[in-house]
Scaffold this active site. Sequence first.
Site, short mmCIF file in Angstrom:
data_model
loop_
_atom_site.label_atom_id
_atom_site.label_comp_id
_atom_site.label_asym_id
_atom_site.label_seq_id
_atom_site.Cartn_x
_atom_site.Cartn_y
_atom_site.Cartn_z
N ALA A 32 -8.52 0.95 -18.39
CA ALA A 32 -7.13 0.46 -18.47
C ALA A 32 -6.58 0.46 -17.04
CB ALA A 32 -6.27 1.29 -19.40
N LEU A 33 -7.31 -0.23 -16.20
CA LEU A 33 -7.09 -0.12 -14.75
C LEU A 33 -5.78 -0.76 -14.29
CD1 LEU A 33 -10.73 -0.91 -13.53
CD2 LEU A 33 -9.69 1.32 -14.01
N GLY A 36 -3.18 1.50 -9.02
CA GLY A 36 -3.49 2.85 -8.54
C GLY A 36 -5.00 3.04 -8.44
N HIS A 37 -5.69 2.64 -9.52
CA HIS A 37 -7.17 2.72 -9.50
C HIS A 37 -7.73 1.82 -8.39
CE1 HIS A 37 -6.41 3.54 -13.95
NE2 HIS A 37 -7.10 4.60 -13.58
N GLN A 153 -6.07 18.26 -10.72
CA GLN A 153 -7.44 17.78 -10.98
C GLN A 153 -8.24 17.71 -9.68
OE1 GLN A 153 -8.65 14.56 -13.86
NE2 GLN A 153 -8.63 13.34 -12.01
P1 AMP Z 1 -7.81 7.91 -14.94
O1 AMP Z 1 -8.41 6.60 -15.30
O2 AMP Z 1 -6.40 8.09 -15.37
O3 AMP Z 1 -8.72 9.07 -15.29
O4 AMP Z 1 -7.72 7.92 -13.35
C1 AMP Z 1 -8.85 7.67 -12.55
C2 AMP Z 1 -8.50 8.01 -11.13
O5 AMP Z 1 -7.41 7.19 -10.70
C3 AMP Z 1 -8.05 9.48 -10.96
O6 AMP Z 1 -8.60 9.97 -9.75
C4 AMP Z 1 -6.57 9.35 -10.89
O7 AMP Z 1 -5.95 10.40 -10.18
C5 AMP Z 1 -6.41 8.02 -10.14
N1 AMP Z 1 -5.09 7.49 -10.36
C6 AMP Z 1 -4.44 7.34 -11.55
N2 AMP Z 1 -3.20 6.87 -11.36
C7 AMP Z 1 -3.05 6.72 -10.02
C8 AMP Z 1 -1.96 6.28 -9.18
N3 AMP Z 1 -0.80 5.91 -9.70
N4 AMP Z 1 -2.17 6.26 -7.85
C9 AMP Z 1 -3.36 6.64 -7.32
N5 AMP Z 1 -4.40 7.07 -8.05
C10 AMP Z 1 -4.26 7.11 -9.38
#
Ligand code: AMP
Length: 280
Positions: A32-33, A36-37, A153
């Site tokens: 669900a990119l 941020g990703h 984390q």
């Molecule tokens: P997730 O898919 O939520 O597990 O996130 C995967 C990676 O993307 C993790 O390292 C998160 O910290 C990073 N991440 C999620 N949201 C953001 C954001 N808004 N800005 C930067 N990195 C993010």
Amino acid sequence: MLIFTKIADLRGFLKEIKSLGQSVGFVPTMGALHNGHISLISISKKTCNITVCSIFVNPTQFNDKADLKRYPRMPEKDAAFLENAGCDVLFMPSVEEVYPTEKKEAYDFDYLNTVLEGKFRPGHFNGVAQVVKRLFEIVEPDKAFFGSKDYQQVMIIKALVKQMHSHIEIVSCPILRESDGLAMSSRNTLLSKEEREIATKVPKIMIEAKQLALNKGINEAKQFVDNEVEKVSLMKLEYFEICNADTLKTITDNNVPKNAIALIAVFVGKIRLIDNLPLN
Ligand code: AMP
């Protein structure tokens, strides 16, 4: 972009890449990119020859089964987004591929696992450590990129890498925000229109709490956050803490010391949002 679903195929490809002396950057995600990703992919691309992104909704890190069930999944859209961002490899394994046996592993993160997210999401970091260790063993990257939105984390992953005696460099990347300040998150897509508007309050409350903490002290900042959240019936505060940014120990003094960070977890309706803001 190459897409792999099987560990053996991915490892075969990476073996060749590494034999050519190319460096591998790794961005683990649950899909669900959003941008941020993608920012993590961009940072990886700047310092590594090949960037691998994984999409795996890891069941073992969900302490709330309803949260796992409703977690957004959009693999085709994600793949197109990554391709567009110049990602080299997408790894999308099944649960059976990642966990061929039901073996549970227990990790000890001591104090770090008992506070904030660790306190309110029992077993969460154990699940995170389990999947990240597994993915690290599969990909064997030179560097792995994590968002500081999940501040605790990143600390857990750094502790994990130490425990693994691994040389993988853990890179902590800045939080990307929507234009109204809300930290980007896959969970934001689950907010109703009304909830999405309310969610805008979270970064605003954090910025004001920061000013209050610096000008009037931590107690006043905490009181302010309690009051602001209390005012909105759809919001429920799980925690707001001001901690030492290196240890995550709560600051008990009223004055903000050097190297402090404010961290929040708050429900907007059924959706749990987290955010953080360094105070110095
Ligand atoms: P997730 O898919 O939520 O597990 O996130 C995967 C990676 O993307 C993790 O390292 C998160 O910290 C990073 N991440 C999620 N949201 C953001 C954001 N808004 N800005 C930067 N990195 C993010």
